[in-house]
Design a protein around this motif. Sequence first.
Motif, PDB file in Angstrom:
ATOM      1  N   ARG A  45       0.079 -13.386  -2.755  1.00 14.82           N
ATOM      2  CA  ARG A  45       0.258 -12.713  -1.474  1.00 14.82           C
ATOM      3  C   ARG A  45       1.638 -12.975  -0.876  1.00 14.82           C
ATOM      4  O   ARG A  45       2.280 -12.074  -0.329  1.00 14.82           O
ATOM      5  CB  ARG A  45      -0.844 -13.170  -0.513  1.00 14.82           C
ATOM      6  N   TYR A  54       4.091 -10.778  -2.563  1.00 17.14           N
ATOM      7  CA  TYR A  54       3.851  -9.398  -2.133  1.00 17.14           C
ATOM      8  C   TYR A  54       4.502  -9.144  -0.771  1.00 17.14           C
ATOM      9  O   TYR A  54       5.233  -8.179  -0.589  1.00 17.14           O
ATOM     10  CB  TYR A  54       2.343  -9.127  -2.082  1.00 17.14           C
ATOM     11  N   ASP A  55       4.241 -10.020   0.177  1.00 15.05           N
ATOM     12  CA  ASP A  55       4.792  -9.854   1.520  1.00 15.05           C
ATOM     13  C   ASP A  55       6.316  -9.931   1.517  1.00 15.05           C
ATOM     14  O   ASP A  55       6.985  -9.160   2.208  1.00 15.05           O
ATOM     15  CB  ASP A  55       4.221 -10.901   2.468  1.00 15.05           C
ATOM     16  N   LYS A  73       7.679  -6.723  -0.019  1.00 20.13           N
ATOM     17  CA  LYS A  73       7.342  -5.549   0.775  1.00 20.13           C
ATOM     18  C   LYS A  73       8.172  -5.453   2.051  1.00 20.13           C
ATOM     19  O   LYS A  73       8.323  -4.384   2.627  1.00 20.13           O
ATOM     20  CB  LYS A  73       5.861  -5.569   1.138  1.00 20.13           C
ATOM     21  N   ASN A  74       8.749  -6.505   2.495  1.00 25.83           N
ATOM     22  CA  ASN A  74       9.504  -6.561   3.747  1.00 25.83           C
ATOM     23  C   ASN A  74      10.428  -5.358   3.881  1.00 25.83           C
ATOM     24  O   ASN A  74      11.291  -5.120   3.051  1.00 25.83           O
ATOM     25  CB  ASN A  74      10.302  -7.861   3.786  1.00 25.83           C
ATOM     26  N   ASP A  75      10.236  -4.570   4.926  1.00 25.81           N
ATOM     27  CA  ASP A  75      11.028  -3.344   5.098  1.00 25.81           C
ATOM     28  C   ASP A  75      12.283  -3.541   5.953  1.00 25.81           C
ATOM     29  O   ASP A  75      12.964  -2.590   6.276  1.00 25.81           O
ATOM     30  CB  ASP A  75      10.155  -2.225   5.672  1.00 25.81           C
ATOM     31  N   PRO A 111       0.840  -0.333   0.790  1.00 29.54           N
ATOM     32  CA  PRO A 111       0.123  -0.614   2.035  1.00 29.54           C
ATOM     33  C   PRO A 111       0.148  -2.096   2.399  1.00 29.54           C
ATOM     34  O   PRO A 111       0.295  -2.959   1.542  1.00 29.54           O
ATOM     35  CB  PRO A 111      -1.311  -0.164   1.728  1.00 29.54           C
ATOM     36  N   THR A 112       0.015  -2.362   3.678  1.00 26.00           N
ATOM     37  CA  THR A 112      -0.102  -3.740   4.143  1.00 26.00           C
ATOM     38  C   THR A 112      -1.496  -4.234   3.781  1.00 26.00           C
ATOM     39  O   THR A 112      -2.486  -3.539   3.987  1.00 26.00           O
ATOM     40  CB  THR A 112       0.113  -3.812   5.664  1.00 26.00           C
ATOM     41  N   LYS A 127      -4.487  -7.281   3.945  1.00 23.94           N
ATOM     42  CA  LYS A 127      -4.955  -8.357   4.813  1.00 23.94           C
ATOM     43  C   LYS A 127      -5.918  -9.276   4.062  1.00 23.94           C
ATOM     44  O   LYS A 127      -6.695  -8.821   3.233  1.00 23.94           O
ATOM     45  CB  LYS A 127      -5.657  -7.789   6.038  1.00 23.94           C
TER      46      LYS A 127
END
Length: 166
Positions: free
Chosen positions: A78, A81-82, A85-87, A130-131, A133
Motif C-alpha cells: 500500500r 501504491y500511494d 499514485k501521488n498526483d 483509483p484511491t 482504502k
Amino acid sequence: MFNSNQKEQFNVAYVHAMASQAGLNTGNMKVDDQSIDLDVDGKFPTATKNRFPKISLQLKATSQRMVKDGFIKFPLPRKNYDDLKNDRLIVPRYLVVLLVPDDTGDWIRHHPQYMSLHNTCYWMSIKNDPTIKNKSKVTVDIPLTQRLDTDALLHLITLASQGKHA
C-alpha cells in the motif's frame, strides 16, 4: 545473499543495461523512503518543456506465476501504491516489474560472442488509478503489452521532456 536481494540487484542491472543502450543516466536512491529505487534522466536539446527530463522507477522482481488474462497481477504494498499514485509530483513515477525464472542460473546466459539477460520487465503508471482504502496490499494489473525495453524507456523519458506522464 537472500534471493529477494538477488532479484532486486538483477532488476537494477537489467534497467541499467537498457538505459546505457539508450544513452540515459541512472542513479540509485540511497534510501528508498519514497518508493523510488532508480532515477533515469537524459539530455534533450530539442525538448519542448524539459531539457533534462527525469523519470523515477519503483523496481520489483518476482519469479512467481502472476500472469493471468494478459496481465501481471502484482500485489504492491500500500505504501508503494500511494507513493506512486501521488498526483502532486513533478517527476513521473512508474512501477517496473521484472519476471525472472525460478532458477537464478537461468537469469543470464553466456554465449561465446555475447551474454543475454532473461526474462522481461513490464511498466505501469498508477497515477490515475483509483484511491484505495484499508488494504495493506493493492493488486496492480500490468498489461503484458507494456513491456519495458529500450524503446519504451526512451518513450517514457521523451514524454517527461514534454512535461507529460504516460
